[in-house]
Write an enzyme that holds these catalytic residues in place. Structure first.
Site, PDB file in Angstrom:
ATOM      1  N   ASN A   7       0.519  -1.269   0.040  1.00  0.00           N
ATOM      2  CA  ASN A   7       0.212   0.092  -0.091  1.00  0.00           C
ATOM      3  C   ASN A   7       1.065   0.720  -0.536  1.00  0.00           C
ATOM      4  O   ASN A   7       1.304   1.090   1.483  1.00  0.00           O
ATOM      5  CB  ASN A   7      -1.273   0.067   1.072  1.00  0.00           C
ATOM      6  N   ARG A  90      -2.220  -1.997  -3.418  1.00  0.00           N
ATOM      7  CA  ARG A  90      -3.558  -0.901  -3.436  1.00  0.00           C
ATOM      8  C   ARG A  90      -3.727   0.289  -4.125  1.00  0.00           C
ATOM      9  O   ARG A  90      -2.049   1.032  -4.293  1.00  0.00           O
ATOM     10  CB  ARG A  90      -4.121  -0.515  -2.082  1.00  0.00           C
ATOM     11  N   HIS A 179     -12.729   3.256   0.259  1.00  0.00           N
ATOM     12  CA  HIS A 179     -13.157   2.160   1.013  1.00  0.00           C
ATOM     13  C   HIS A 179     -13.906   0.387   0.476  1.00  0.00           C
ATOM     14  O   HIS A 179     -13.861  -0.047   1.804  1.00  0.00           O
ATOM     15  CB  HIS A 179     -13.343   2.632   2.809  1.00  0.00           C
ATOM     16  N   ARG A 240     -11.561  15.853   8.786  1.00  0.00           N
ATOM     17  CA  ARG A 240     -12.189  15.827   7.339  1.00  0.00           C
ATOM     18  C   ARG A 240     -14.138  16.669   7.582  1.00  0.00           C
ATOM     19  O   ARG A 240     -14.106  15.836   8.734  1.00  0.00           O
ATOM     20  CB  ARG A 240     -12.426  15.245   5.996  1.00  0.00           C
ATOM     21  N   GLU A 384      -7.748  -4.765   5.621  1.00  0.00           N
ATOM     22  CA  GLU A 384      -7.926  -5.165   4.059  1.00  0.00           C
ATOM     23  C   GLU A 384      -6.959  -5.335   3.208  1.00  0.00           C
ATOM     24  O   GLU A 384      -6.813  -5.801   2.199  1.00  0.00           O
ATOM     25  CB  GLU A 384      -7.734  -3.219   3.897  1.00  0.00           C
TER      26      GLU A 384
END
Ligand code: AMP
Length: 396
Positions: A7, A90, A179, A240, A384
């Site tokens: 990743n 990823r 996601h 965020r 993940e």
């Protein structure tokens, strides 16, 4: 077989070497400060972390160091690189081009590069990592797993914005969602864990981490999700803002004398629970302890966060015309029992009742609703890397 899962970010790279048969992690770690100075963290299963400071001018040197660590005589997890049978990467944005994972070829990399302007910070970094791996392991098959792919089953009514249609036609401005690897893994695992038939199920997945998103999954397919063209939309997150009145952007730009980049920086990095808590922290552990000491801004931040999650769950019950199970996952979803309690308090109208004793546990798959709750509520830790490993094995 052994799968190296990578990743890659702009100045960092996380990796795991997973044995796909036993699904055991053989070694894991990360490279940090690539292009600055360089730091490798390496941990073989069952051993302590090793930290090595060494120059990493580019991702190629970083990956070379990872490979060297994996085959190191004393602390390596494998005897030689021949034991790395595949690499799973990823990739953040696959646009409308990728509705599933794909074996990496030159043509598919060109298609990924065409999605770069949809994720200008992430996709180029992902591609740099892929190219570095190709240089160092030219004969090892590689697979790309996209954050957006799982959400490509959304119908047009869910992915179109109320904007001039030509922006969709010309620029592909639409909801993509992120996601996806986690939403896919957790929705499947929720059905399995609860003994439900995934092909006849309505599941809402709340992926609540520093970045947070919710998805509505019907019969195993995503029908809606809260992140949009970018990961800024939807829930209130660590830093965020999530959904706001878009006119706030012009208002703040004028008041604070900011240009568009300045406003975007505020919305991405200075907002969310971090902004709401007056920059106390984006971490729920800090917010919870501050709240317990009477900090009203930390308390408000947690309330706003939980209320937004509950509103989205309500919206997705409508989108699904019902719900069988709600799953909480990621850093906050798996660990912050307080947040789960607060969210579920809003959902009494669905006949949801929480088992507070179960809700106080951590770190494993668990049902946290009472046996008579009309909707099952579960905590399902996401993984993940394992999901990327499984996708890679399926394709090579
Ligand atoms: P993630 O992005 O999934 O790694 O989640 C990171 C976030 O999870 C952190 O910023 C924390 O807010 C939250 N988190 C992690 N551990 C805990 C914990 N024990 N209690 C509450 N929140 C936690």
């Amino acid at each position: 077989m052994n799968v190296l899962v990578i990743n890659c970010g702009s100045s960092s790279l996380k990796y795991q070497l997973i044995n796909s048969d036993s699904e055991e992690v053989l070694a894991k770690g990360l490279c940090e400060r690539i292009g600055i100075d360089g730091r490798l963290v390496y941990q073989k299963a069952g051993c302590d972390k090793e930290i090595t400071e060494a120059p990493m001018p580019t991702h190629k040197e970083a990956i070379q160091m990872v490979l060297d660590a994996l085959v190191n005589e004393k602390t390596g997890a494998i005897a030689s690189l021949a034991e790395v049978n595949a690499v799973g990467h990823r990739i953040v944005h696959g646009g409308e081009k990728f509705a599933s994972s794909a074996v990496i070829t030159d043509e598919m990399l060109a298609a990924v590069a065409e999605c770069n302007d949809l994720a200008p910070l992430h996709n180029p970094a992902n591609l740099i990592g892929i190219n570095a791996c190709k240089d160092l392991m030219p004969n090892v098959p590689m697979v790309a797993v996209f954050d957006t792919a799982f959400h490509q089953t959304m119908p047009a009514k869910a992915y179109l914005y109320g904007l001039p249609y030509e922006y969709y036609e010309k620029y592909k401005v639409r909801r993509y969602g992120f996601h996806g690897t986690s939403h896919s893994f957790v929705s499947k695992h929720t059905a399995e864990f609860l003994g439900m038939d995934i092909n006849n199920s309505k599941i809402i997945v709340c992926h609540l981490g520093n970045g947070a998103s919710i998805s509505a999954v019907k019969d195993g397919k995503c029908v809606d999700t809260s992140m949009g063209l970018t990961p800024l939309e939807g829930l209130v997150m660590g830093t965020r803002s999530g959904d706001i009145d878009p006119a706030i952007m012009e208002f703040i730009a004028k008041k604070e004398n900011l240009d568009i980049a300045g406003v975007m920086n505020v919305l991405n990095k200075k907002s969310g629970v971090f902004g709401l808590s007056k920059e106390l922290s984006s971490d729920f552990r800090d917010l919870e302890s501050a709240m317990n000491e009477g900090n009203e801004f930390a308390g408000n931040a947690i309330e706003v966060f939980a209320y937004r999650v509950a509103k989205y769950v309500g919206a997705y019950v409508a989108a699904l015309n019902g719900v069988d199970a709600i799953a909480f996952t990621a850093g906050i979803g798996e660990n912050a029992g307080l947040v789960r309690t607060k969210v579920c308090e809003y959902l009494g109208y669905l006949g949801i009742a929480l088992d507070e004793e179960a809700n106080a546990k951590r770190g494993e798959d668990m049902v946290i609703s009472t046996p008579d709750s009309k909707v099952k509520v579960a905590v399902i830790p996401t993984n993940e890397e394992l999901a990327i490993c499984r996708e890679t094995v399926a394709l090579v």
